[in-house]
Design a protein around this motif. Structure first.
Motif, PDB file in Angstrom:
ATOM      1  N   PHE A  27      20.714   4.761  -4.344  1.00 52.85           N
ATOM      2  CA  PHE A  27      19.282   4.217  -4.326  1.00 52.85           C
ATOM      3  C   PHE A  27      18.486   5.016  -3.266  1.00 52.85           C
ATOM      4  O   PHE A  27      17.383   5.262  -3.499  1.00 52.85           O
ATOM      5  N   ASN A  28      19.044   5.899  -2.201  1.00 47.74           N
ATOM      6  CA  ASN A  28      18.248   6.697  -1.589  1.00 47.74           C
ATOM      7  C   ASN A  28      17.662   7.909  -2.351  1.00 47.74           C
ATOM      8  O   ASN A  28      16.821   8.111  -1.999  1.00 47.74           O
ATOM      9  N   ILE A  29      18.769   8.184  -3.201  1.00 50.82           N
ATOM     10  CA  ILE A  29      18.225   9.496  -3.950  1.00 50.82           C
ATOM     11  C   ILE A  29      16.927   9.104  -4.932  1.00 50.82           C
ATOM     12  O   ILE A  29      16.172   9.927  -5.060  1.00 50.82           O
ATOM     13  N   THR A  30      17.010   7.836  -5.375  1.00 55.80           N
ATOM     14  CA  THR A  30      16.130   7.222  -6.288  1.00 55.80           C
ATOM     15  C   THR A  30      14.844   7.359  -5.562  1.00 55.80           C
ATOM     16  O   THR A  30      13.529   7.416  -6.171  1.00 55.80           O
ATOM     17  N   LYS A  31      14.777   6.503  -4.207  1.00 58.21           N
ATOM     18  CA  LYS A  31      13.647   6.425  -3.455  1.00 58.21           C
ATOM     19  C   LYS A  31      12.760   7.599  -3.215  1.00 58.21           C
ATOM     20  O   LYS A  31      11.824   7.824  -3.250  1.00 58.21           O
ATOM     21  N   ASN A  32      13.839   8.767  -3.049  1.00 55.88           N
ATOM     22  CA  ASN A  32      13.164  10.098  -2.786  1.00 55.88           C
ATOM     23  C   ASN A  32      12.579  10.725  -3.936  1.00 55.88           C
ATOM     24  O   ASN A  32      11.404  11.438  -3.775  1.00 55.88           O
ATOM     25  N   LYS A  33      13.150  10.298  -5.342  1.00 56.25           N
ATOM     26  CA  LYS A  33      12.592  11.036  -6.339  1.00 56.25           C
ATOM     27  C   LYS A  33      11.134  10.198  -6.502  1.00 56.25           C
ATOM     28  O   LYS A  33      10.181  10.935  -7.050  1.00 56.25           O
ATOM     29  N   ILE A  34      11.018   9.003  -6.202  1.00 56.86           N
ATOM     30  CA  ILE A  34       9.978   8.103  -6.398  1.00 56.86           C
ATOM     31  C   ILE A  34       8.812   8.818  -5.766  1.00 56.86           C
ATOM     32  O   ILE A  34       7.753   8.816  -5.880  1.00 56.86           O
ATOM     33  N   ASN A  35       9.225   9.047  -4.396  1.00 53.81           N
ATOM     34  CA  ASN A  35       8.233   9.510  -3.330  1.00 53.81           C
ATOM     35  C   ASN A  35       7.716  10.785  -3.835  1.00 53.81           C
ATOM     36  O   ASN A  35       6.610  10.956  -3.559  1.00 53.81           O
ATOM     37  N   ILE A  36       8.485  11.558  -4.333  1.00 56.25           N
ATOM     38  CA  ILE A  36       8.178  12.981  -4.928  1.00 56.25           C
ATOM     39  C   ILE A  36       7.298  12.872  -5.896  1.00 56.25           C
ATOM     40  O   ILE A  36       6.004  13.261  -6.048  1.00 56.25           O
ATOM     41  N   GLU A  37       7.687  11.960  -7.147  1.00 58.76           N
ATOM     42  CA  GLU A  37       7.032  12.113  -8.555  1.00 58.76           C
ATOM     43  C   GLU A  37       5.765  11.110  -8.297  1.00 58.76           C
ATOM     44  O   GLU A  37       4.467  11.485  -8.885  1.00 58.76           O
ATOM     45  N   LYS A  38       5.675  10.187  -7.161  1.00 61.68           N
ATOM     46  CA  LYS A  38       4.426   9.205  -7.171  1.00 61.68           C
ATOM     47  C   LYS A  38       3.739   9.362  -6.004  1.00 61.68           C
ATOM     48  O   LYS A  38       2.962   8.336  -5.359  1.00 61.68           O
ATOM     49  N   LYS A  39       3.920  10.514  -5.283  1.00 57.44           N
ATOM     50  CA  LYS A  39       3.370  10.749  -3.995  1.00 57.44           C
ATOM     51  C   LYS A  39       2.084  10.570  -4.015  1.00 57.44           C
ATOM     52  O   LYS A  39       1.340   9.977  -3.302  1.00 57.44           O
ATOM     53  N   LYS A  40       1.206  11.547  -5.065  1.00 61.98           N
ATOM     54  CA  LYS A  40      -0.165  11.358  -5.100  1.00 61.98           C
ATOM     55  C   LYS A  40      -0.961  10.195  -5.529  1.00 61.98           C
ATOM     56  O   LYS A  40      -1.864   9.777  -4.931  1.00 61.98           O
ATOM     57  N   LYS A  41       0.093   9.558  -6.358  1.00 63.96           N
ATOM     58  CA  LYS A  41      -0.678   8.168  -6.952  1.00 63.96           C
ATOM     59  C   LYS A  41      -0.536   7.207  -5.621  1.00 63.96           C
ATOM     60  O   LYS A  41      -1.524   6.324  -5.499  1.00 63.96           O
ATOM     61  N   ILE A  42       0.738   7.172  -4.815  1.00 61.67           N
ATOM     62  CA  ILE A  42       0.790   6.201  -3.913  1.00 61.67           C
ATOM     63  C   ILE A  42      -0.316   6.556  -2.693  1.00 61.67           C
ATOM     64  O   ILE A  42      -0.780   5.677  -2.198  1.00 61.67           O
ATOM     65  N   GLN A  43      -0.468   7.957  -2.351  1.00 58.11           N
ATOM     66  CA  GLN A  43      -1.423   8.218  -1.379  1.00 58.11           C
ATOM     67  C   GLN A  43      -2.749   7.691  -1.808  1.00 58.11           C
ATOM     68  O   GLN A  43      -3.643   7.136  -0.921  1.00 58.11           O
ATOM     69  N   LYS A  44      -3.076   7.840  -3.062  1.00 61.58           N
ATOM     70  CA  LYS A  44      -4.510   7.536  -3.275  1.00 61.58           C
ATOM     71  C   LYS A  44      -4.557   5.833  -3.431  1.00 61.58           C
ATOM     72  O   LYS A  44      -5.868   5.470  -3.002  1.00 61.58           O
ATOM     73  N   LYS A  45      -3.791   5.417  -3.674  1.00 61.29           N
ATOM     74  CA  LYS A  45      -3.759   3.947  -3.858  1.00 61.29           C
ATOM     75  C   LYS A  45      -3.954   3.447  -2.102  1.00 61.29           C
ATOM     76  O   LYS A  45      -4.621   2.224  -1.994  1.00 61.29           O
ATOM     77  N   SER A  46      -3.016   3.914  -1.226  1.00 60.44           N
ATOM     78  CA  SER A  46      -2.894   3.790   0.128  1.00 60.44           C
ATOM     79  C   SER A  46      -4.571   3.806   0.571  1.00 60.44           C
ATOM     80  O   SER A  46      -4.916   3.017   1.298  1.00 60.44           O
ATOM     81  N   GLU A  47      -4.904   4.977   0.470  1.00 60.03           N
ATOM     82  CA  GLU A  47      -6.372   5.414   0.777  1.00 60.03           C
ATOM     83  C   GLU A  47      -7.436   4.274   0.249  1.00 60.03           C
ATOM     84  O   GLU A  47      -8.023   3.931   1.212  1.00 60.03           O
ATOM     85  N   LYS A  48      -7.202   3.940  -0.602  1.00 60.25           N
ATOM     86  CA  LYS A  48      -8.380   2.934  -1.165  1.00 60.25           C
ATOM     87  C   LYS A  48      -8.090   1.688  -0.502  1.00 60.25           C
ATOM     88  O   LYS A  48      -9.108   0.987  -0.149  1.00 60.25           O
ATOM     89  N   LYS A  49      -6.912   1.347  -0.198  1.00 54.80           N
ATOM     90  CA  LYS A  49      -6.770  -0.031   0.544  1.00 54.80           C
ATOM     91  C   LYS A  49      -7.319   0.117   1.837  1.00 54.80           C
ATOM     92  O   LYS A  49      -8.017  -0.835   2.517  1.00 54.80           O
ATOM     93  N   ILE A  50      -7.209   1.340   2.550  1.00 52.35           N
ATOM     94  CA  ILE A  50      -7.902   1.512   3.802  1.00 52.35           C
ATOM     95  C   ILE A  50      -9.290   1.506   3.625  1.00 52.35           C
ATOM     96  O   ILE A  50     -10.008   0.596   4.658  1.00 52.35           O
ATOM     97  N   ILE A  51      -9.947   2.341   2.722  1.00 55.91           N
ATOM     98  CA  ILE A  51     -11.300   2.152   2.687  1.00 55.91           C
ATOM     99  C   ILE A  51     -11.854   0.641   2.212  1.00 55.91           C
ATOM    100  O   ILE A  51     -13.019   0.506   2.671  1.00 55.91           O
ATOM    101  N   LYS A  52     -10.831  -0.224   1.473  1.00 57.19           N
ATOM    102  CA  LYS A  52     -11.458  -1.411   1.373  1.00 57.19           C
ATOM    103  C   LYS A  52     -11.748  -2.117   2.754  1.00 57.19           C
ATOM    104  O   LYS A  52     -12.383  -3.169   2.982  1.00 57.19           O
TER     105      LYS A  52
END
Length: 433
Positions: free
Chosen positions: A108-133
Motif C-alpha cells: 500500500f505504501n509503494i502504491t501510494k508513492n506511485k500515485i503521488n509521483i504519477e498524479k502529482k501535477k494533477k493533484i497539485q492543480k486540483k488543490s490550487e483550484k480549491k484554495i483559489i475558490k
C-alpha cells in the motif's frame, strides 16, 4: 501483472548476479507461471497453486542477492523476511502473521508513492483550484466583485509565486456556485490587493501553505476508494512473492529438546498454514495466502532440508542446490555485473579526484585469495571479496583526498604483498565476519 518472459527475467538477473543459472531459471519459470495462471478460465485459476521453491547453499553465493534483485525487477508485491525473527506464539518475538501484515503495508505504501509521483501535477492543480475558490469566495464577500475570470488570473499567479504562502484563510473547503458579470480588470486588481493585505479578515484561520498540504492529502485519500483497495488486495493475493531467508535456522536439532528447539518447531508449525493457504485479517481487509509464491533459502550447514517438518518440506516441492563459487565465478563477480565491486570502488575513489585501475592479474589474485580464505576459515562466498578489497584499499582510501589528479595501478604484486603479509602474520581476524 508481471508479464516478463523467463528469458527476460534471467537476462535482468544476469546483470547483477553471476552463475546460479539453475536457480535463476527456476524462479523465472515460477514468476511466469503467475501470469499464465491468471490467463486461464476462472474455474481453473482457483485450482492451480504456486510451486514454492527452496534454495539450498552456502552463504554469499547469491540466494539473498537473487531475492533483492527480484524485488527490483518485478512489479509484483514482494517482501523478504528472516525466519530467525519469528517465534512461536507465546514466546518472545514476532508472530509469523506479521509477514502478511508487513507485505500488505509495504504494498500500500509503494502504491501510494506511485500515485503521488504519477498524479502529482494533477493533484497539485486540483488543490490550487480549491484554495483559489476559497480566496475568490472571500474576495467577493468583502468587495462584491462579480467577475471570476479576472480574479482567478490574479490569485493563481500569486499562489504559484508563493506570495500567498503565509496568508491565512478559513479552514473550510465547501463552496457555493456564483453568477459573474464582467467589470474592469484594474478595479478587481485594486480590490484583491486590499483583500490580500488585510490580515484580520477571519476568525478561524489557517496558512495557505498548510491548507494546500491538507487538501493534497484529502485528494490522495479520495483515490483510495473501496474498488481501488480491492484491486490492490487482489494484486497481493494473486501476484505476491514472499522470500523467507535463513529457514535452516528454524530446523529442530533432533538430539536436543530444549526450549529453543521447541520454539523453532513452533515457528514451522505457525508457518505451515500461512504457506498452505489461510486468511489473514489486516487493517485493509482479509488477505488469502493460497496463491502467494513462497521462496525459502538456507545454508543448511548444521542441518539438512529433511530436518524441517515433513508437512513444511512438502510445501516446497521445488528444491534447488546452489553451487559454491569458483575462482572463475569470483573474477566475474568482481568485474561483470552492472554495478560490480571493482566499478563501485573505482567510482568511490574517483570522487576525490584519484584514479585507480586494476590489472587483470591483480583481479585474478584477489579472486584467488578470496577462494583460499573461504576454504581456510569459513565459506562466506562473494562477501569475502568485500573484506579483501577493504584491506587492499585501506591506505589509498585514507589518503585519497591528498592525491587529487593522481593515478594508481593495482597490480598482482601489490595484492600479493598486502595479503601474504596477513597470512604470514596469521592476522586472519580481519577476514572473520
Amino acid at each position: 501483472m508481471f508479464k516478463s518472459t523467463p528469458n527476460e527475467i534471467v537476462s535482468k538477473l544476469n546483470l547483477y548476479i553471476v552463475g546460479q543459472n539453475k536457480a535463476k531459471r527456476t524462479i523465472a519459470i515460477a514468476l511466469r507461471n503467475r501470469w499464465r495462471r491468471l490467463n486461464l478460465k476462472k474455474t481453473l485459476i482457483k485450482e492451480i497453486r504456486p510451486k514454492n521453491i527452496l534454495m539450498i547453499g552456502s552463504t554469499g553465493i547469491g540466494k539473498t542477492e537473487i531475492a533483492r534483485r527480484l524485488s527490483q525487477i518485478t512489479d509484483s508485491p514482494f517482501i523478504k523476511v528472516e525466519a530467525t525473527k519469528f517465534t512461536e506464539i507465546g514466546y518472545v518475538g514476532k508472530e509469523v502473521d506479521s509477514i502478511i501484515h508487513d507485505l500488505v503495508e509495504s504494498t500500500f505504501n509503494i502504491t501510494k508513492n506511485k500515485i503521488n509521483i504519477e498524479k502529482k501535477k494533477k493533484i497539485q492543480k486540483k488543490s490550487e483550484k480549491k484554495i483559489i475558490k476559497i480566496l475568490i469566495q472571500e474576495v467577493i464577500k468583502k468587495n462584491e466583485i462579480k467577475n471570476i475570470y479576472l480574479i482567478y488570473k490574479i490569485l493563481i499567479k500569486n499562489l504559484k509565486n508563493g506570495n500567498l504562502n503565509n496568508k491565512k484563510i478559513k479552514n473550510n473547503f465547501l463552496f457555493k456556485k456564483y453568477e459573474f458579470k464582467f467589470i474592469d480588470y484594474i478595479e478587481i486588481s485594486n480590490q484583491i490587493s486590499s483583500f490580500l493585505n488585510n490580515k484580520n479578515n477571519f476568525k478561524k484561520k489557517i496558512k495557505i501553505k498548510d491548507a494546500l498540504k491538507i487538501i493534497k492529502k484529502r485528494e490522495i485519500l479520495k483515490l483510495y476508494n473501496n474498488n481501488y483497495i480491492k484491486k490492490i488486495i487482489n494484486n497481493i493475493e494473486q501476484n505476491s512473492v514472499v522470500f523467507i531467508d535463513e529457514i535452516d535456522k528454524i530446523c529442530k536439532n533432533k538430539n536436543n529438546n530444549n526450549y529453543s528447539d521447541i520454539s523453532k518447531e513452533g515457528v514451522q508449525r505457525d508457518l505451515l498454514p500461512l504457506i498452505e493457504g489461510c486468511t489473514i485479517l489486516t487493517k485493509y481487509g482479509e488477505i488469502k495466502t493460497n496463491h502467494i509464491l513462497f521462496i525459502a533459502a538456507g545454508a543448511f550447514h548444521s542441518s539438512k532440508p529433511s530436518d524441517l517438518m515433513p508437512e513444511l518440506q512438502g510445501r516446497f516441492p521445488i528444491q534447488i542446490q546452489l553451487k559454491s563459487l569458483s575462482i572463475k565465478n569470483l573474477i566475474k563477480i568482481l568485474i561483470e555485473p552492472k554495478f560490480s565491486l571493482i566499478k563501485q570502488y573505482k567510482k568511490l575513489i574517483l570522487t576525490e579526484g584519484l584514479i585507480i585501475e586494476f590489472t587483470k592479474s591483480s583481479i585474478y589474485n584477489i579472486a584467488k585469495f578470496a577462494f583460499l580464505f573461504n576454504k581456510k576459515i569459513e565459506n562466506i562466498g562473494a562477501r569475502r571479496l568485500h573484506t579483501i578489497l577493504e584491506i587492499l584499499l585501506e591506505e589509498i582510501s585514507y589518503n585519497a583526498d591528498k592525491m587529487n589528479g593522481m593515478k594508481i595501478i593495482i597490480n598482482s604484486n601489490y595484492v600479493n604483498k598486502k595479503l601474504n603479509k596477513i597470512i604470514l602474520e596469521e592476522d586472519l581476524n580481519k577476514f572473520i565476519l
